[in-house]
Design an enzyme around this catalytic site. Sequence first.
Site, PDB file in Angstrom:
ATOM      1  N   ASN A   9       0.880  -1.170   0.000  1.00 39.92           N
ATOM      2  CA  ASN A   9       0.000   0.000   0.000  1.00 39.92           C
ATOM      3  C   ASN A   9       0.917   1.218   0.000  1.00 39.92           C
ATOM      4  O   ASN A   9       1.482   1.566   1.033  1.00 39.92           O
ATOM      5  CB  ASN A   9      -0.887  -0.042   1.257  1.00 39.92           C
ATOM      6  CG  ASN A   9      -1.700   1.223   1.424  1.00 39.92           C
ATOM      7  OD1 ASN A   9      -1.784   2.055   0.520  1.00 39.92           O
ATOM      8  ND2 ASN A   9      -2.311   1.377   2.605  1.00 39.92           N
ATOM      9  N   LYS A  11       0.191   4.221  -0.309  1.00 42.76           N
ATOM     10  CA  LYS A  11      -0.425   5.436   0.249  1.00 42.76           C
ATOM     11  C   LYS A  11      -0.148   6.611  -0.705  1.00 42.76           C
ATOM     12  O   LYS A  11      -0.079   6.398  -1.915  1.00 42.76           O
ATOM     13  CB  LYS A  11       0.073   5.685   1.681  1.00 42.76           C
ATOM     14  CG  LYS A  11      -0.108   4.424   2.543  1.00 42.76           C
ATOM     15  CD  LYS A  11       0.020   4.659   4.011  1.00 42.76           C
ATOM     16  CE  LYS A  11      -0.197   3.338   4.749  1.00 42.76           C
ATOM     17  NZ  LYS A  11      -0.150   3.474   6.192  1.00 42.76           N
ATOM     18  N   HIS A  94      -9.651   1.520   4.619  1.00 39.90           N
ATOM     19  CA  HIS A  94      -8.391   1.652   5.365  1.00 39.90           C
ATOM     20  C   HIS A  94      -8.617   2.576   6.565  1.00 39.90           C
ATOM     21  O   HIS A  94      -9.366   3.550   6.474  1.00 39.90           O
ATOM     22  CB  HIS A  94      -7.300   2.202   4.449  1.00 39.90           C
ATOM     23  CG  HIS A  94      -5.945   2.140   5.068  1.00 39.90           C
ATOM     24  ND1 HIS A  94      -5.520   3.062   5.992  1.00 39.90           N
ATOM     25  CD2 HIS A  94      -4.943   1.236   4.941  1.00 39.90           C
ATOM     26  CE1 HIS A  94      -4.303   2.735   6.403  1.00 39.90           C
ATOM     27  NE2 HIS A  94      -3.926   1.623   5.773  1.00 39.90           N
ATOM     28  N   GLU A  96      -6.954   4.892   7.732  1.00 38.57           N
ATOM     29  CA  GLU A  96      -6.686   6.320   7.453  1.00 38.57           C
ATOM     30  C   GLU A  96      -7.891   6.958   6.768  1.00 38.57           C
ATOM     31  O   GLU A  96      -8.203   8.126   7.011  1.00 38.57           O
ATOM     32  CB  GLU A  96      -5.403   6.458   6.606  1.00 38.57           C
ATOM     33  CG  GLU A  96      -4.165   6.184   7.444  1.00 38.57           C
ATOM     34  CD  GLU A  96      -2.961   5.665   6.679  1.00 38.57           C
ATOM     35  OE1 GLU A  96      -2.953   5.704   5.436  1.00 38.57           O
ATOM     36  OE2 GLU A  96      -2.015   5.193   7.344  1.00 38.57           O
ATOM     37  N   GLU A 166      -5.723  -4.832  10.525  1.00 41.96           N
ATOM     38  CA  GLU A 166      -4.670  -3.842  10.763  1.00 41.96           C
ATOM     39  C   GLU A 166      -4.943  -3.090  12.057  1.00 41.96           C
ATOM     40  O   GLU A 166      -5.713  -2.126  12.071  1.00 41.96           O
ATOM     41  CB  GLU A 166      -4.625  -2.828   9.612  1.00 41.96           C
ATOM     42  CG  GLU A 166      -4.324  -3.427   8.267  1.00 41.96           C
ATOM     43  CD  GLU A 166      -3.687  -2.399   7.328  1.00 41.96           C
ATOM     44  OE1 GLU A 166      -2.606  -2.680   6.821  1.00 41.96           O
ATOM     45  OE2 GLU A 166      -4.265  -1.318   7.130  1.00 41.96           O
ATOM     46  N   GLY A 172       2.336   2.215  10.729  1.00 39.13           N
ATOM     47  CA  GLY A 172       3.325   3.282  10.558  1.00 39.13           C
ATOM     48  C   GLY A 172       4.051   3.651  11.836  1.00 39.13           C
ATOM     49  O   GLY A 172       4.734   4.668  11.894  1.00 39.13           O
ATOM     50  N   SER A 212       3.187  -2.215  10.293  1.00 38.85           N
ATOM     51  CA  SER A 212       4.634  -2.327  10.480  1.00 38.85           C
ATOM     52  C   SER A 212       5.207  -3.696  10.109  1.00 38.85           C
ATOM     53  O   SER A 212       6.130  -4.187  10.768  1.00 38.85           O
ATOM     54  CB  SER A 212       5.016  -1.933  11.917  1.00 38.85           C
ATOM     55  OG  SER A 212       4.641  -0.577  12.160  1.00 38.85           O
TER      56      SER A 212
HETATM   57  P1  PGA Z   1       2.626   0.239   7.619  1.00 39.76           P
HETATM   58  O1  PGA Z   1       1.158   0.497   6.996  1.00 39.76           O
HETATM   59  O2  PGA Z   1       3.117  -1.068   7.034  1.00 39.76           O
HETATM   60  O3  PGA Z   1       3.446   1.414   7.166  1.00 39.76           O
HETATM   61  O4  PGA Z   1       2.454   0.143   9.082  1.00 39.76           O
HETATM   62  C1  PGA Z   1       0.249  -0.544   6.770  1.00 39.76           C
HETATM   63  C2  PGA Z   1      -1.029  -0.007   6.184  1.00 39.76           C
HETATM   64  O5  PGA Z   1      -1.457   1.088   6.588  1.00 39.76           O
HETATM   65  O6  PGA Z   1      -1.649  -0.651   5.326  1.00 39.76           O
END
Ligand code: PGA
Length: 250
Positions: A9, A11, A94, A96, A166, A172, A212
């Site tokens: 992803n 982003k 997601h 976010e 998640e 992140g 992560s």
């Molecule tokens: P990350 O993000 O691997 O940077 O923690 C995962 C995601 O938001 O899909």
Amino acid sequence: MRRKVIAGNWKMNMLPNEAIEYIQAFEPMVKDAEAEVILCVPYVDLFYCLMNAQGTNIKIGAQNMHFAENGAYTGEVSPKMLKSIGVEYVIIGHSERRAYYGETDETVNKKIKAAFENELKPIVCVGESLEEREAGKTEEIITNQTRLALDGLTKEQVKGTIIAYEPIWAIGTGKTATSEDANNSIKAIRSEIAKIYGEDVSEEVIIQYGGSVKSSNAKELFETSDIDGGLVGGASLKPEEFSKIVKYNG
Ligand code: PGA
């Protein structure tokens, strides 16, 4: 046996020229991978990525879409538009998008249905916040989100849905859920699906872990009983690092 599905992803990262360079570097690294490899990229990169991934084992996905087919929704992209250029996957819900753009369980459900109507494969995100986790509500939150997301789908559609568990506190942040913890949460999601749609369905659904994931923890996570791969943010931005995650068992 469920296959492993490992999705990047990106982003809001990567300009088209960077995306093209990435795919050219990444393709030879993963061409023999056993896992299904997906890159979920920004809208403006989709076409370039699709062109450059043609004839390879790399699948391309979007990171969001609207649920309507067309209409007065300034700035939005419809499932039909994604399908028309050859996109195969789409991330829906997601955390976010839930946190910053008003995505709700209801819009998530509408978008999943719209994805199936347009023959797109949804990657649906669920996960608890740190507060919810500390209050002991993880299972309740993630099983609820799963039930509401899948509401009204046929068994076949549920089988074709990829779920990404998640935990929000792990995204992140560099904090990963322990493999045991993540596996238990995913088991809880699977048994919720079994309750509603039957065990035959729940045994087929791909449920990923995200938060992560990196090359140093991918193997431990992906070799558990119920984690069927990952949704990878930060660590998917570098072809070499992401290829190691894709080939976690190599
Ligand atoms: P990350 O993000 O691997 O940077 O923690 C995962 C995601 O938001 O899909």
